[in-house]
Design a protein around this motif. Structure first.
Motif, mmCIF file in Angstrom:
data_model
loop_
_atom_site.group_PDB
_atom_site.id
_atom_site.type_symbol
_atom_site.label_atom_id
_atom_site.label_comp_id
_atom_site.label_asym_id
_atom_site.label_seq_id
_atom_site.Cartn_x
_atom_site.Cartn_y
_atom_site.Cartn_z
ATOM 1 N N LYS A 252 66.710 110.446 -32.455
ATOM 2 C CA LYS A 252 66.969 111.346 -31.341
ATOM 3 C C LYS A 252 66.829 110.627 -30.005
ATOM 4 C CE LYS A 252 67.902 115.178 -33.490
ATOM 5 N NZ LYS A 252 69.261 115.759 -33.412
ATOM 6 N N ASN A 253 66.067 109.536 -29.986
ATOM 7 C CA ASN A 253 65.776 108.853 -28.738
ATOM 8 C C ASN A 253 66.195 107.389 -28.735
ATOM 9 O OD1 ASN A 253 64.404 111.053 -27.321
ATOM 10 N ND2 ASN A 253 62.888 110.862 -28.940
ATOM 11 N N ARG A 254 66.946 106.970 -29.733
ATOM 12 C CA ARG A 254 67.514 105.632 -29.719
ATOM 13 C C ARG A 254 68.746 105.604 -30.607
ATOM 14 N NH1 ARG A 254 66.962 102.069 -33.971
ATOM 15 N NH2 ARG A 254 65.462 102.601 -35.626
ATOM 16 N N LEU A 255 69.654 104.679 -30.285
ATOM 17 C CA LEU A 255 70.858 104.531 -31.080
ATOM 18 C C LEU A 255 70.572 103.659 -32.299
ATOM 19 C CD1 LEU A 255 73.393 103.948 -28.166
ATOM 20 C CD2 LEU A 255 73.215 105.974 -29.611
ATOM 21 N N PRO A 256 71.233 103.929 -33.410
ATOM 22 C CA PRO A 256 70.986 103.126 -34.608
ATOM 23 C C PRO A 256 71.586 101.731 -34.477
ATOM 24 C CG PRO A 256 72.804 104.612 -35.004
ATOM 25 C CD PRO A 256 72.241 104.985 -33.656
ATOM 26 N N ASP A 257 70.921 100.754 -35.080
ATOM 27 C CA ASP A 257 71.517 99.437 -35.204
ATOM 28 C C ASP A 257 72.669 99.506 -36.202
ATOM 29 O OD1 ASP A 257 69.639 98.339 -33.453
ATOM 30 O OD2 ASP A 257 68.216 97.953 -35.097
ATOM 31 N N ALA A 258 73.509 98.484 -36.199
ATOM 32 C CA ALA A 258 74.682 98.493 -37.081
ATOM 33 C C ALA A 258 74.299 98.665 -38.540
ATOM 34 C CB ALA A 258 75.482 97.214 -36.885
ATOM 35 N N ASP A 259 73.187 98.047 -38.958
ATOM 36 C CA ASP A 259 72.791 98.143 -40.365
ATOM 37 C C ASP A 259 72.094 99.460 -40.691
ATOM 38 O OD1 ASP A 259 70.496 97.624 -38.930
ATOM 39 O OD2 ASP A 259 69.713 96.124 -40.319
ATOM 40 N N GLU A 260 71.814 100.264 -39.686
ATOM 41 C CA GLU A 260 71.200 101.574 -39.901
ATOM 42 C C GLU A 260 72.231 102.703 -39.886
ATOM 43 O OE1 GLU A 260 66.867 101.111 -37.742
ATOM 44 O OE2 GLU A 260 68.651 101.259 -36.466
ATOM 45 N N ALA A 261 73.406 102.447 -39.298
ATOM 46 C CA ALA A 261 74.416 103.492 -39.139
ATOM 47 C C ALA A 261 75.025 103.883 -40.476
ATOM 48 C CB ALA A 261 75.505 103.015 -38.185
#
Length: 221
Positions: free
Chosen positions: A7-16
């Motif tokens: 909710k308060n940070r964007l996911p890293d590529a490997d988390e998306a």
């Protein structure tokens, strides 16, 4: 919950989330208010602008009410997951924000007028939220379709920042990014022109009450 982490940070590529090669649904043919097609190719002479200013239900209505707007549609933009669904975007695991695509006649409504509507109809200093709507999918953004749009968006941000600062607001957190690197994925059919279909539905759009000076010229004494 895993969703609460994003909710308060964007996911890293490997988390998306992985997403899908094709949309999970079809977009309606025509705008329920304006009567024009939602998807391109659009008629010659029209231009496209993309904005994110909180919940896209109310944001879309702001633009379809403007003279010179030919069509609008809502979708997901600024993330990494291809062809996301609403539930996936709301999880924070796609990186997208809720956006509105505005197709307009620049001879009737110039891009600067759309920028003024954008700034005045939300609080661009709130980061990953808009009012009571909290999450990365509600962040403020402008996705530009040409160098001229990009230059105008940056200039409008700087002009409005001065107005906000004078009134005690903090720094603008709006992302200004090229649309060519931030694909727009249309949202589900029930989201398109939602407040036309549900006039008493949730809006969530509200500005600071401060006028954006873009397009204004000083009067001579």
């Amino acid at each position: 919950m895993i969703h609460s982490r994003f909710k308060n940070r964007l996911p890293d590529a490997d988390e998306a989330l992985a997403g899908r090669p094709r949309p999970a649904f079809e977009v309606p043919d025509r705008h329920t208010v304006l009567g024009n097609p939602l998807l391109g190719p659009y008629p010659d002479g029209l231009e496209t602008a993309d904005f994110a200013l909180g919940c896209f239900w109310g944001a879309e209505r702001v633009f379809w009410r403007q003279d010179g707007v030919w069509t609008t549609l809502v979708g997901y933009q600024g993330g990494t997951t291809p062809n996301p669904t609403y539930e996936e975007a709301c999880s924070g695991l796609t990186g997208h924000t809720e956006a509105v695509r505005v197709v307009h006649d620049p001879a009737v409504v110039p891009y600067t007028t759309l920028l003024k509507l954008f700034w005045e109809n939300h609080d661009p200093t709130q980061g990953f939220r808009q009012g009571n709507d909290v999450g990365t999918q509600y962040r403020s953004a402008i996705f530009t379709h040409s160098p001229d749009q990009h230059t105008a968006a940056l200039a409008s941000r700087d002009a409005y920042q001065a107005t906000l600062k004078a009134a005690g607001y903090g720094d603008i957190t709006t992302e200004i990014l090229p649309a060519t690197h931030n694909h727009f994925y249309p949202a589900e059919p029930y989201h398109q022109q939602y407040l036309d279909k549900n006039p008493a539905g949730y809006c969530g759009i509200g500005g600071t009450g401060l006028s954006c000076p873009i397009g204004l010229t000083p009067t001579s004494d």
